[in-house]
Scaffold this active site. Sequence first.
Site, PDB file in Angstrom:
ATOM      1  CD  GLU A   8       0.038-109.214 -93.261  1.00  0.00           C
ATOM      2  OE1 GLU A   8       0.766-109.194 -94.125  1.00  0.00           O
ATOM      3  OE2 GLU A   8       0.910-109.021 -92.035  1.00  0.00           O
ATOM      4  CB  CYS A  18       4.062-108.577 -88.897  1.00  0.00           C
ATOM      5  SG  CYS A  18       4.965-108.569 -87.517  1.00  0.00           S
ATOM      6  CD  GLU A  22      11.564-111.975 -88.182  1.00  0.00           C
ATOM      7  OE1 GLU A  22      10.338-112.302 -88.026  1.00  0.00           O
ATOM      8  OE2 GLU A  22      12.567-112.287 -87.596  1.00  0.00           O
ATOM      9  CE  LYS A  32      13.493 -99.480 -99.241  1.00  0.00           C
ATOM     10  NZ  LYS A  32      12.610 -98.395 -98.893  1.00  0.00           N
TER      11      LYS A  32
HETATM   12  P1  NAP Z   1       6.716-104.304 -98.110  1.00  0.00           P
HETATM   13  O1  NAP Z   1       5.900-103.490 -99.207  1.00  0.00           O
HETATM   14  O2  NAP Z   1       7.189-105.681 -98.424  1.00  0.00           O
HETATM   15  O3  NAP Z   1       7.859-103.262 -98.123  1.00  0.00           O
HETATM   16  C1  NAP Z   1       8.965-103.437 -97.218  1.00  0.00           C
HETATM   17  C2  NAP Z   1      10.061-102.699 -97.303  1.00  0.00           C
HETATM   18  O4  NAP Z   1      10.594-103.349 -98.522  1.00  0.00           O
HETATM   19  C3  NAP Z   1      10.137-101.383 -97.768  1.00  0.00           C
HETATM   20  O5  NAP Z   1      11.094-100.496 -97.092  1.00  0.00           O
HETATM   21  C4  NAP Z   1      10.006-101.335 -99.275  1.00  0.00           C
HETATM   22  O6  NAP Z   1      10.078-100.172 -99.642  1.00  0.00           O
HETATM   23  C5  NAP Z   1      10.850-102.341 -99.593  1.00  0.00           C
HETATM   24  N1  NAP Z   1      10.617-103.055-100.777  1.00  0.00           N
HETATM   25  C6  NAP Z   1       9.666-102.911-101.573  1.00  0.00           C
HETATM   26  N2  NAP Z   1       9.872-103.553-102.721  1.00  0.00           N
HETATM   27  C7  NAP Z   1      11.086-104.241-102.548  1.00  0.00           C
HETATM   28  C8  NAP Z   1      12.150-104.951-103.529  1.00  0.00           C
HETATM   29  N3  NAP Z   1      11.507-105.338-104.633  1.00  0.00           N
HETATM   30  N4  NAP Z   1      13.304-105.251-103.140  1.00  0.00           N
HETATM   31  C9  NAP Z   1      13.766-104.831-101.618  1.00  0.00           C
HETATM   32  N5  NAP Z   1      12.897-104.064-100.948  1.00  0.00           N
HETATM   33  C10 NAP Z   1      11.642-103.672-101.536  1.00  0.00           C
HETATM   34  O7  NAP Z   1       5.752-104.495 -96.871  1.00  0.00           O
HETATM   35  P2  NAP Z   1       5.031-103.308 -96.348  1.00  0.00           P
HETATM   36  O8  NAP Z   1       3.753-102.982 -96.828  1.00  0.00           O
HETATM   37  O9  NAP Z   1       5.810-101.895 -96.100  1.00  0.00           O
HETATM   38  O10 NAP Z   1       4.701-103.590 -94.778  1.00  0.00           O
HETATM   39  C11 NAP Z   1       3.943-104.432 -94.286  1.00  0.00           C
HETATM   40  C12 NAP Z   1       4.208-105.864 -94.304  1.00  0.00           C
HETATM   41  O11 NAP Z   1       5.270-106.149 -93.317  1.00  0.00           O
HETATM   42  C13 NAP Z   1       3.178-106.758 -93.868  1.00  0.00           C
HETATM   43  O12 NAP Z   1       3.060-108.037 -94.659  1.00  0.00           O
HETATM   44  C14 NAP Z   1       3.879-107.131 -92.336  1.00  0.00           C
HETATM   45  O13 NAP Z   1       3.079-108.384 -92.076  1.00  0.00           O
HETATM   46  C15 NAP Z   1       5.022-107.205 -92.696  1.00  0.00           C
HETATM   47  N6  NAP Z   1       5.908-107.174 -91.398  1.00  0.00           N
HETATM   48  C16 NAP Z   1       6.534-108.078 -90.856  1.00  0.00           C
HETATM   49  C17 NAP Z   1       7.017-108.129 -89.429  1.00  0.00           C
HETATM   50  C18 NAP Z   1       7.667-109.099 -88.827  1.00  0.00           C
HETATM   51  O14 NAP Z   1       8.485-109.113 -88.026  1.00  0.00           O
HETATM   52  N7  NAP Z   1       7.251-110.440 -89.416  1.00  0.00           N
HETATM   53  C19 NAP Z   1       7.121-106.794 -88.907  1.00  0.00           C
HETATM   54  C20 NAP Z   1       6.521-105.692 -89.326  1.00  0.00           C
HETATM   55  C21 NAP Z   1       5.808-105.852 -90.826  1.00  0.00           C
HETATM   56  P3  NAP Z   1       8.948 -98.727 -99.990  1.00  0.00           P
HETATM   57  O15 NAP Z   1       7.960 -99.306 -98.910  1.00  0.00           O
HETATM   58  O16 NAP Z   1       9.586 -97.807 -99.513  1.00  0.00           O
HETATM   59  O17 NAP Z   1       8.574 -98.695-101.472  1.00  0.00           O
END
Ligand code: NAP
Length: 478
Positions: free
Chosen positions: A386, A289, A255, A181
């Site tokens: 963050e 991230c 991650e 997804k």
């Molecule tokens: P997010 O809100 O956690 O979303 C990540 C993914 O999870 C999206 O596809 C999101 O869908 C989905 N999602 C949301 N709620 C969910 C649930 N309850 N169950 C399952 N899936 C769910 O994160 P983001 O704001 O998009 O991304 C930024 C974050 O990612 C930052 O904290 C960053 O540090 C982290 N990140 C970490 C890494 C690493 O390798 N450690 C790499 C890149 C990013 P939708 O967005 O479509 O609603």
Amino acid sequence: MSVFEYAPAPESRAVVDVKPSYGLFIGGEFVDGHGTPFKTVNPATEEVLSEVAEADAADVEAAVKAARRAHDRTWSRMPGAERAKYLYRIARIIQERSRELAVLESLDNGKPIREARDVDVPIVAAHFFYYAGWADKLEWSGYGTTPIGVAGQVIPWNFPLLMLAWKVAPALACGNTVVLKPAETTPLTALLFAEICQQADLPAGVVNIVTGAGATGQALVAHPDVDKVAFTGSTEVGKAIARTVAGTSKKVTLELGGKAANIVFDDAPLDEAVEGIVDGIFFNQGHVCCAGSRLLVQESVAEEVLARLKRRMATLRVGDPLDKNTDVGAINSAEQLARIRELSAIGEQEGAGRWSAPCELPDRGFWFPPTLFTGVSQAHRIAREEIFGPVLSVLTFRTPSEAVEKANNTPYGLSAGVWTEKGSRILHVASQLKAGVVWANTFNKFDPTSPFGGYKESGQGREGGRHGLAAYLKGGDL
Ligand code: NAP
Ligand code: MG
């Protein structure tokens, strides 16, 4: 004001055929979804790019079934050398269609074409090549050769295609099948990747793409026939997923977020360090991230570093992501922009000094100028949370042990940077930093052969390298 003028050099968007609407990719075909279709926009212009199907629970069910069938009947039984041929083919098609992929990524995400073209897409291809090489050599992985089964993979919007590659390539190399997804705001390159799977004649059901928002992700990770959950995203959602899979036999890798320290000692080559600081926090608008979002600079050179840094930041070109001159593109969404603005306002209220590069921002779209905060203390929220945008918090230190203590004083532990001329100091400091990746005299270097992942609240498990195979082989947790 920019110190010199330059002619715009826009990349043509005509190289990519953006369709007005997209379905879900299930069992090798594009199919209609049963949810409510949603729009994805170009964050640089707010123009609607496409309408994309939303997968509901029944669609997720169909995708998991297709993946299960493909796993049991073909993919897991195929000799590794045969799986490798498909992965090499996918890698080559990614290279052949790299311009198309880069333009589409820039359009849907807002990142500069220079980065999509020179960083994201080449590393995506490299990842597929690298794991293609493992597919027939798994007996040397150290984790056995048995795949886990069906992987449910959920990825964020900051590196849409790259995060897909990090998840899909090792899973497939090990004989798993996947349901992935993508994030709601950046589904388009995953759907182009689905077309590439068709072009490569990948057996139906080996890769399935279900678009949608959080609820679709939730349905996928909770599905009882998913054997393995791989998630990249925020720590908050990561914890929710950990709760969902607790008590089941599902394996999980997470991650999550980061708040990396970029530590500059007084003997560092300062101009190089300034380039590293800029790359650390303004690459991909700071939507990284492992961004170097906390600059820890030794007090004796702090004034000099800040002066050079501001001079350099004033030359950053912010604007049209498709212009090849652009250094900093658009913020990915209105929601993310609101979060960056909110945390920056809190930084000012907390008493930190705010300075933004003097750049003109376009009228339409989501924009934030490259910004730094000085006089930040450990207790400030902008030092702890963050921000995930082009905002740097600057702290100072006097001794190496104070630098280490401040660097580690965070709930996260994903990455860190060390800038010094002394090799012995690099080793001494790096060995004390609680971070999954430590870069020395460089920053944001990614290579498929090198494992990447976090300590503490930055997650569990590694992606990349031999270690990345552990997440997709049954022997990975022995
Ligand atoms: P997010 O809100 O956690 O979303 C990540 C993914 O999870 C999206 O596809 C999101 O869908 C989905 N999602 C949301 N709620 C969910 C649930 N309850 N169950 C399952 N899936 C769910 O994160 P983001 O704001 O998009 O991304 C930024 C974050 O990612 C930052 O904290 C960053 O540090 C982290 N990140 C970490 C890494 C690493 O390798 N450690 C790499 C890149 C990013 P939708 O967005 O479509 O609603
Ligand atoms: Mg978009």
